[in-house]
Design a protein around this motif. Structure first.
Motif, mmCIF file in Angstrom:
data_model
loop_
_atom_site.group_PDB
_atom_site.id
_atom_site.type_symbol
_atom_site.label_atom_id
_atom_site.label_comp_id
_atom_site.label_asym_id
_atom_site.label_seq_id
_atom_site.Cartn_x
_atom_site.Cartn_y
_atom_site.Cartn_z
ATOM 1 N N ALA A 55 54.700 109.097 51.534
ATOM 2 C CA ALA A 55 55.255 108.799 52.856
ATOM 3 C C ALA A 55 55.968 107.448 52.855
ATOM 4 O O ALA A 55 57.037 107.296 53.461
ATOM 5 N N TYR A 56 55.392 106.463 52.162
ATOM 6 C CA TYR A 56 56.032 105.149 52.081
ATOM 7 C C TYR A 56 57.336 105.210 51.292
ATOM 8 O O TYR A 56 58.307 104.525 51.626
ATOM 9 N N ILE A 57 57.350 106.015 50.240
ATOM 10 C CA ILE A 57 58.520 106.055 49.363
ATOM 11 C C ILE A 57 59.634 106.927 49.927
ATOM 12 O O ILE A 57 60.814 106.557 49.890
ATOM 13 N N LEU B 148 51.265 104.650 59.580
ATOM 14 C CA LEU B 148 50.892 104.740 58.171
ATOM 15 C C LEU B 148 49.892 103.646 57.808
ATOM 16 O O LEU B 148 50.118 102.475 58.121
ATOM 17 N N PRO B 149 48.798 104.001 57.138
ATOM 18 C CA PRO B 149 47.832 102.981 56.704
ATOM 19 C C PRO B 149 48.376 102.205 55.510
ATOM 20 O O PRO B 149 49.323 102.646 54.853
ATOM 21 N N PRO B 150 47.806 101.041 55.197
ATOM 22 C CA PRO B 150 48.270 100.264 54.036
ATOM 23 C C PRO B 150 48.042 101.028 52.735
ATOM 24 O O PRO B 150 47.132 101.848 52.632
ATOM 25 N N VAL B 151 48.872 100.732 51.743
ATOM 26 C CA VAL B 151 48.702 101.345 50.426
ATOM 27 C C VAL B 151 47.617 100.594 49.665
ATOM 28 O O VAL B 151 47.234 99.476 50.021
ATOM 29 N N SER B 152 47.123 101.200 48.606
ATOM 30 C CA SER B 152 46.076 100.577 47.799
ATOM 31 C C SER B 152 46.645 99.406 46.997
ATOM 32 O O SER B 152 47.850 99.328 46.733
ATOM 33 N N SER C 35 53.626 107.963 60.848
ATOM 34 C CA SER C 35 52.877 108.671 59.795
ATOM 35 C C SER C 35 53.021 110.186 59.904
ATOM 36 O O SER C 35 52.113 110.930 59.514
ATOM 37 N N TYR C 36 54.176 110.656 60.380
ATOM 38 C CA TYR C 36 54.326 112.091 60.639
ATOM 39 C C TYR C 36 54.100 112.942 59.387
ATOM 40 O O TYR C 36 53.501 114.019 59.458
ATOM 41 N N ALA C 37 54.578 112.474 58.225
ATOM 42 C CA ALA C 37 54.416 113.268 56.997
ATOM 43 C C ALA C 37 52.944 113.361 56.600
ATOM 44 O O ALA C 37 52.446 114.436 56.237
ATOM 45 N N LEU C 38 52.242 112.236 56.669
ATOM 46 C CA LEU C 38 50.813 112.229 56.345
ATOM 47 C C LEU C 38 50.029 113.063 57.349
ATOM 48 O O LEU C 38 49.117 113.817 56.967
ATOM 49 N N ASP C 39 50.376 112.965 58.616
ATOM 50 C CA ASP C 39 49.669 113.719 59.658
ATOM 51 C C ASP C 39 49.875 115.223 59.492
ATOM 52 O O ASP C 39 48.935 116.011 59.651
ATOM 53 N N PHE C 40 51.097 115.625 59.163
ATOM 54 C CA PHE C 40 51.345 117.054 58.969
ATOM 55 C C PHE C 40 50.615 117.566 57.733
ATOM 56 O O PHE C 40 50.129 118.699 57.709
ATOM 57 N N PHE C 41 50.519 116.724 56.705
ATOM 58 C CA PHE C 41 49.779 117.098 55.504
ATOM 59 C C PHE C 41 48.304 117.341 55.825
ATOM 60 O O PHE C 41 47.676 118.257 55.275
ATOM 61 N N LYS C 42 47.749 116.538 56.741
ATOM 62 C CA LYS C 42 46.327 116.635 57.054
ATOM 63 C C LYS C 42 46.007 117.760 58.028
ATOM 64 O O LYS C 42 44.995 118.449 57.872
ATOM 65 N N LEU D 140 58.003 112.913 67.816
ATOM 66 C CA LEU D 140 59.196 113.437 67.161
ATOM 67 C C LEU D 140 59.898 114.392 68.113
ATOM 68 O O LEU D 140 59.258 115.094 68.892
ATOM 69 N N SER D 141 61.217 114.431 68.029
ATOM 70 C CA SER D 141 61.955 115.374 68.862
ATOM 71 C C SER D 141 61.884 116.759 68.227
ATOM 72 O O SER D 141 61.864 116.885 66.994
ATOM 73 N N PRO D 142 61.834 117.814 69.039
ATOM 74 C CA PRO D 142 61.755 119.175 68.477
ATOM 75 C C PRO D 142 62.906 119.488 67.533
ATOM 76 O O PRO D 142 62.738 120.211 66.548
ATOM 77 N N GLY D 143 64.084 118.927 67.819
ATOM 78 C CA GLY D 143 65.240 119.211 66.974
ATOM 79 C C GLY D 143 65.163 118.563 65.604
ATOM 80 O O GLY D 143 65.734 119.073 64.632
ATOM 81 N N ASP D 144 64.456 117.423 65.497
ATOM 82 C CA ASP D 144 64.373 116.705 64.220
ATOM 83 C C ASP D 144 63.182 117.128 63.373
ATOM 84 O O ASP D 144 63.177 116.904 62.157
#
Length: 233
Positions: free
Chosen positions: A20-22, A53-57, A189-196, A209-213
């Motif tokens: 998600a960060y990258i 997004l939480p901090p990276v390790s 953190s949308y990518a991480l949240d969708f993953f979870k 997020l907008s429905p279109g995006d």
């Protein structure tokens, strides 16, 4: 990037946080008060999404710093070589200081120890200072000082004007989430949240997020993960 890191880490959430960060970039354009209010709302309404997004390790940060140092060295050499080449083909450049008429394009006949000798050989040092103009050398600026002015926050050399060394051009990995004024901000953190939790509706209702995006954002991260999976196999 060191792909061995992804073979070491077994936690899927931590790996997805790194991705998600990258590969995603959506700052929350909110003030500190709005951040605090949104955090309270998330806790009170028991949102499924983390929102931020939480901090990276520390291990991942260490590897990113190592990678960025390599990028800095490579592009630093690139700047030096381009500067040397441009100087070699531009022979008609004016290199005579006003008033004193000291020329930096000719061999010096000044005696060692004189003002002119010190100015020509110690302040300029054109052979050792390929990035410094004779006119700028009067300030005492050296090539080493010039090349050390790398702003990690901006991903650019501060003194290299008219050149774009932002992460859009230079493959520099920025995980510090700070703007050009060095002010910290938070990433969505949308990518991480969708993953979870796999809920597109939660991304719209909670991550704002907008429905279109939403479809395009999730498709982008899906294609990235597919490419990463293929490269690691």
């Amino acid at each position: 990037m060191d792909t061995q890191y992804f073979h070491i880490v077994k936690d899927g959430v931590e790996i997805m946080t790194v991705f998600a960060y990258i590969f995603t970039y959506m700052p929350w354009l909110i003030t500190r008060k709005e951040y605090a209010d949104l955090t309270d709302i998330r806790r009170e309404n028991k949102f499924n999404s983390k929102l931020f997004l939480p901090p990276v390790s520390q291990e991942f940060r260490k590897r990113v710093d190592m990678y960025n140092s390599i990028v800095k060295d490579v592009y630093g050499c690139y700047i030096e070589n381009v500067t040397k080449y441009l100087r070699s083909i531009k022979t008609d450049r004016e290199e005579t200081l006003p008033f004193s008429n000291i020329s930096f394009s000719e061999r010096s006949d000044y005696d060692d120890g004189t003002f002119e000798y010190n100015l020509h050989h110690h302040q300029s040092q054109q052979i050792n200072n390929p990035s410094i103009s004779p006119f700028a050398s009067l300030s005492g600026l050296t090539h080493e000082r010039f090349m050390s002015n790398y702003n990690a926050t901006m991903g650019s050399w501060d003194l290299a004007y008219n050149l774009d060394f932002s992460p859009k051009v230079v493959p520099y990995v920025d995980i510090d989430c700070r703007d050009h004024t060095n002010t910290a901000y938070h990433l969505n953190s949308y990518a991480l949240d969708f993953f979870k939790q796999g809920s597109e509706q939660s991304l719209i209702a909670e991550n704002e997020l907008s429905p279109g995006d939403t479809y395009n954002l999730l498709l982008d991260i899906h294609l990235v993960l597919s490419s990463v999976k293929t490269s690691l196999e």
